[in-house]
Scaffold this active site. Sequence first.
Site, mmCIF file in Angstrom:
data_model
loop_
_atom_site.group_PDB
_atom_site.id
_atom_site.type_symbol
_atom_site.label_atom_id
_atom_site.label_comp_id
_atom_site.label_asym_id
_atom_site.label_seq_id
_atom_site.Cartn_x
_atom_site.Cartn_y
_atom_site.Cartn_z
ATOM 1 N N HIS A 40 1.178 -1.167 -0.017
ATOM 2 C CA HIS A 40 0.123 0.003 0.052
ATOM 3 C C HIS A 40 0.863 1.248 0.073
ATOM 4 O O HIS A 40 2.004 1.364 0.504
ATOM 5 C CB HIS A 40 -0.913 -0.033 1.435
ATOM 6 C CG HIS A 40 -0.382 0.081 2.393
ATOM 7 N ND1 HIS A 40 0.277 1.473 3.006
ATOM 8 C CD2 HIS A 40 -0.337 -0.820 3.304
ATOM 9 C CE1 HIS A 40 0.939 1.202 4.179
ATOM 10 N NE2 HIS A 40 0.764 -0.139 4.530
ATOM 11 N N TYR A 87 4.921 1.501 13.835
ATOM 12 C CA TYR A 87 4.514 0.114 13.737
ATOM 13 C C TYR A 87 2.952 0.163 13.592
ATOM 14 O O TYR A 87 2.281 0.570 14.514
ATOM 15 C CB TYR A 87 4.865 -0.839 14.623
ATOM 16 C CG TYR A 87 5.982 -1.376 14.649
ATOM 17 C CD1 TYR A 87 6.461 -2.676 14.208
ATOM 18 C CD2 TYR A 87 7.445 -0.811 14.925
ATOM 19 C CE1 TYR A 87 7.808 -3.274 14.226
ATOM 20 C CE2 TYR A 87 8.622 -1.331 14.824
ATOM 21 C CZ TYR A 87 8.786 -2.555 14.349
ATOM 22 O OH TYR A 87 10.114 -3.023 14.489
ATOM 23 N N ARG A 142 -6.047 0.881 4.146
ATOM 24 C CA ARG A 142 -5.139 1.580 3.112
ATOM 25 C C ARG A 142 -4.722 0.465 2.021
ATOM 26 O O ARG A 142 -4.356 1.134 0.946
ATOM 27 C CB ARG A 142 -3.921 1.782 4.081
ATOM 28 C CG ARG A 142 -3.354 0.426 4.852
ATOM 29 C CD ARG A 142 -2.348 1.100 5.986
ATOM 30 N NE ARG A 142 -1.918 -0.193 6.919
ATOM 31 C CZ ARG A 142 -2.499 -0.593 8.002
ATOM 32 N NH1 ARG A 142 -3.699 -0.334 8.283
ATOM 33 N NH2 ARG A 142 -1.788 -1.644 8.542
ATOM 34 N N GLU A 178 -1.406 -7.326 8.158
ATOM 35 C CA GLU A 178 -0.306 -6.882 8.718
ATOM 36 C C GLU A 178 -0.017 -7.599 9.885
ATOM 37 O O GLU A 178 -1.138 -7.990 10.549
ATOM 38 C CB GLU A 178 -0.297 -5.354 8.909
ATOM 39 C CG GLU A 178 1.205 -5.055 9.267
ATOM 40 C CD GLU A 178 2.377 -5.309 8.574
ATOM 41 O OE1 GLU A 178 2.779 -6.503 8.370
ATOM 42 O OE2 GLU A 178 2.883 -3.996 7.976
#
Length: 231
Positions: free
Chosen positions: A16, A27, A72, A101
């Site tokens: 992204h 993070y 995102r 993620e």
Amino acid sequence: MADLDASTPRVFIARHGETEWTKNGRYTGSTELELTADGVKQVEGTASHLVGSRKLIDPARVVQVFVSPRKRAQQTFDILFKSSGVSLESDKVKLEENITEWDHGMYEGWLGSEIRASRKERGLDKDGEWSIWSDGCEDGESPEQVTKRLDNLIAKIRDIQRPHMNGEEPADVVVVAHGMSLRCFVKRWLGYPLDMPLALMLSPGAIGILSYLKHDIKQPAFFVGMSLPPL
């Protein structure tokens, strides 16, 4: 495009575009952030050069797109494919939890320096400095948990591509996700543990390419460089 490049199925990994936390190195896992204006431009630039008919990522050759459910990543997918007619509602597109993620747990939104300082203050890491690749995240995911879900996704992709290793039909796959999860994905694609010291870089809005040696499903590989289709 060279026959070898075109006939062996490929996996295109797309990171992204930039977010505010990308800029300052925080993070970012489950926090929902939109792309910055520069992040939008990054993805638009990638799309204009690499996505479209007879370009590197040709929607006619793509059979499946896996997109992280984070906002995102979905925004990045929309920009990449907006001129191709492929949308999130397409049968080709799946929101895929396995490529989200890394769950950073209590470290969400922290800088690496803040994580290490906090752990030192609490008497952790006496035998060495913290590394997410080997130690994971407190109240978040361990490397073993991330490995398991990425291996599940890789198995899905191999099942899609296995019947078409010699170009019987187009079988390209696109994965739209995050900087950390995609670097983990590359390591697992190659069969390496996450703590393997393999330095990988993937800029916001960038595209990486994975495939197989000698049309062999048992020889996954990544492209150091590849030829591009003529304009």
